[in-house]
Design a protein around this motif. Sequence first.
Motif, short mmCIF file in Angstrom:
data_model
loop_
_atom_site.label_atom_id
_atom_site.label_comp_id
_atom_site.label_asym_id
_atom_site.label_seq_id
_atom_site.Cartn_x
_atom_site.Cartn_y
_atom_site.Cartn_z
N PHE A 66 3.61 -1.46 3.92
CA PHE A 66 3.06 -0.11 3.72
C PHE A 66 4.20 0.82 3.36
O PHE A 66 5.28 0.74 3.92
CB PHE A 66 2.40 0.40 5.02
N CYS A 76 0.85 -1.19 0.00
CA CYS A 76 0.00 0.00 0.00
C CYS A 76 0.88 1.23 0.00
O CYS A 76 1.72 1.40 0.87
CB CYS A 76 -0.88 0.05 1.24
N ILE A 105 -5.19 -3.78 11.32
CA ILE A 105 -4.91 -3.99 9.90
C ILE A 105 -5.02 -5.47 9.57
O ILE A 105 -5.55 -5.86 8.53
CB ILE A 105 -3.49 -3.47 9.55
N SER A 161 -5.71 3.24 5.96
CA SER A 161 -5.34 1.86 5.63
C SER A 161 -6.58 1.02 5.39
O SER A 161 -6.64 0.22 4.45
CB SER A 161 -4.54 1.22 6.77
N LYS A 218 -4.76 4.38 10.49
CA LYS A 218 -5.70 3.27 10.49
C LYS A 218 -6.84 3.56 9.52
O LYS A 218 -7.26 2.70 8.74
CB LYS A 218 -6.29 3.12 11.90
#
Lengths: 201, 655
Positions: free
Chosen positions: A74, A13, B271, A186, A183
């Motif tokens: 990430f 990501c 996550i 994401s 968060k």
Amino acid sequence: MSLVNFTSREITCKIVYYGPGRSGKTTNLHYIYGRVPDTRRGKMVSLATQTDRTLFFDFLPLELGTISGFSTRFQLYTVPGQVYYNATRKLVLQGADGVVFVADSQARRLEDNLESLQNLQVNMLEQGVDVRTFPTVFQYNKQDLPPELILSPAELDDALNFRGVKSFGGDALHGSGVFETLKGISEQVLKRLAQNTPAVG
Amino acid sequence: MTDQLNPRFRFDAYIVGTANRLAVTAARAVAESPGSAYNPLFVYGGPGLGKTHLLMAVGHLGRTITPGLTVDYITCDDFVEAFHAAIGAGQGDAYRRRYVDTGLLLIDDVQFLTHRREVQAELLRLVDQMTTAGRQIVMSSDRPPAEIEALDERLIQRFAGGLVIDIGAPDFETRVAILRRQAEERKQEIPPGVLEVVATIIDGNVRELIGGLNRLIAWQSVSDTKLDPDTAREVLGGGPAPSAASASPAPTAPSAESAGPNEFDSFLSDITTTVSAQVEAWRARVGEALLRWEGEGYRTARLSGLLDQESPRDPMAVINGFEADVQKLRALEAEAVELEPSLAGNPAFRDPDDLKAAGALTERARAGSNPPPGPSPLYRLEEFVEGPSNRIAVRAAHAAVEEPATKYNPLVIVAESGLGKTHLLQAVANAFAAKDGAMVACLGAQDFTEELIEAIERDRVAVWRARYRRVTTLCIDDIHLLQGKDRTQEELFWLFDQLLGQGRQLVFSSALPVRDLTGLEERLRSRLEGGLVVTLGAPERELRLGVVERALHERLGASDPELAAYLAGRPAESLRAVLGLVQRLLGAAEAQHVSPSAGLAREVLESPVPGAERKSGATRRSSGIVVTTSGGVKSAEKMVWDWPELADRLMEDLR
């Protein structure tokens, strides 16, 4: 860039922190950097290229390990906020999976916020990205400043967040709202996995 | 619809506590004897308390106990939507009939009926209809009927007439039991005390309870430290434990400030939950695709193969590939059908794993090389019954087959309707088709014209022509129907010459003698006469006997000589009429449960008519039917099959 690659079983990501100069984008990254165990983070780097000598941005890679059999990574980027670095901003925006717009909550910087937001939209449109569906969140930074100097998150929502995406009040220097923001973005980015996964590459 | 029942939602997976015991008992009773215990059963309770689970459990148990039971599960939303769609499409009645066969109807989330007058009326009608018919309805809602805003008073009464029962929030012990069951199902080892913490922090909603457990499981999978009640409390955000003085701060980066030591871990566990949910979403996607394409009639082995694997390498790519193949099939089918309408729905266009076959079929359609229609395999030349009246024709047919294209070309069979010319034509065509490398076109003149018209419409006359020019034998039935159809005649003329030139056999049949085909171009008529024209005459007794014997043999396995002789002796001007007699006799025998005999035949074919004792003259030929030659129906036998007595009456009256 592929968000999820079933063949190599990787999820990557790319999240870009966007916003006017000195709104606290780099501070966000620094705070995150400080909270991540050594084993999970890469070096926080700044890059420069030959084509644009003044080009610079922050880059923080995070290794989240293997999740559901997918090696998850990430990459957090910030863009230079100053108006004249637009070429760099475009470059950094390329292939982004999500954008955090870090706004400066100070009332006197509202114009800068608006200008930067417009710039973001122009740049995204140029890359053929549909801004309406692109994962985006807002962070209203510097909410720790005296109330008479700043606008409240509700006021800023009115002024900037006309698509009604998620927004977070924040104080990046002391860490309030930093991880909530991360968060938030994401989750939005990952939820797009199930919806429009590019098959390959 | 029954497949919408989640296989996991069964009674044995339903944890019963004080708050839901009554509801579960009632639901079980309903599942065990649908329509007789409480009807309708109305279950209500807050979100996440297991209403849907209970509804589906009723469905599962109902089906297990009563195997033939039709179970339909539908959410109120679907109900409303389907209703609107049906009304919009003008299919209101069809919609009403939709649940006619349903023995157990489960409607979820009835609270969405709020302010929907017309749907409420529909539901009222459905409830009445089902309860009257003794079929079971079970409904769920997040509030009692009386609290559903603007709900029809009559509906409330109907609900009250059954049983309205609530599901409460689970107590602490039930919550722990639910968590244990969940942890067990996922084969997760949860240290003692942790589940109790979850049950303390999250009270009320079962869904949230399981969500909390998910977070702990996710946390455990990425964290190096072992889960204990304190960490559980922290992960779930339940505040510090009353007993523990302070949670030991997890080791973080050197520059970490004291605030929120576990921020990263908490981020990571969140996550993890999101990623696993999204990654597992492929199963849902595969299931969706499977249902959709199966429903459209495609073979889905490739997709169902995916579900058998634990974690396939790239399911999305497989789905995308599959769908791309389906699109290709559709394109191929569309093209092929455009070229040859008869290819619509061909199974070759339903197997995405065999694009080659579909491609080949389309390619052949493109080249016009799909074989033209062939003869029906039912008719065989060697079984064709021979008698004096058709001997010449049958012998000629055999000769033509033995020496194709040289002896009699074209062979033209002339006979009135019902004398067996189509039969003979098809039989000849089959005999030709049995030869090596043969490609036989055998069709009616009407179809031939239709094909040409279609080809003209689609601008594919050249392809159409090519298709016929390749045949080794061309058989066209009822050639007299081409009269007045100039374009078809012209095409046939060229085709005729071409085939004749290449030494291919041509066979035609006509209901009129060739010289009487005045509507046919002279050049074509002369060509027909240039071969051999044979005539099938009205069947004499010998032929009729042969036909009757064969028919009886085929139907009964043996032929009764007396019966056969009697039937053959009946007057009939065509073979079709003879077969009609056999058919009538067999029908009567079956209806009376006796075996067919000459006596029965007499009874059936002669009885009700006054003067039935008069023997029909075996030698005298009589049509038995009044046929006006000027009428539109040339072959009256086609009609009398349905009115046997009437036919007999007419015959006797005539005499």
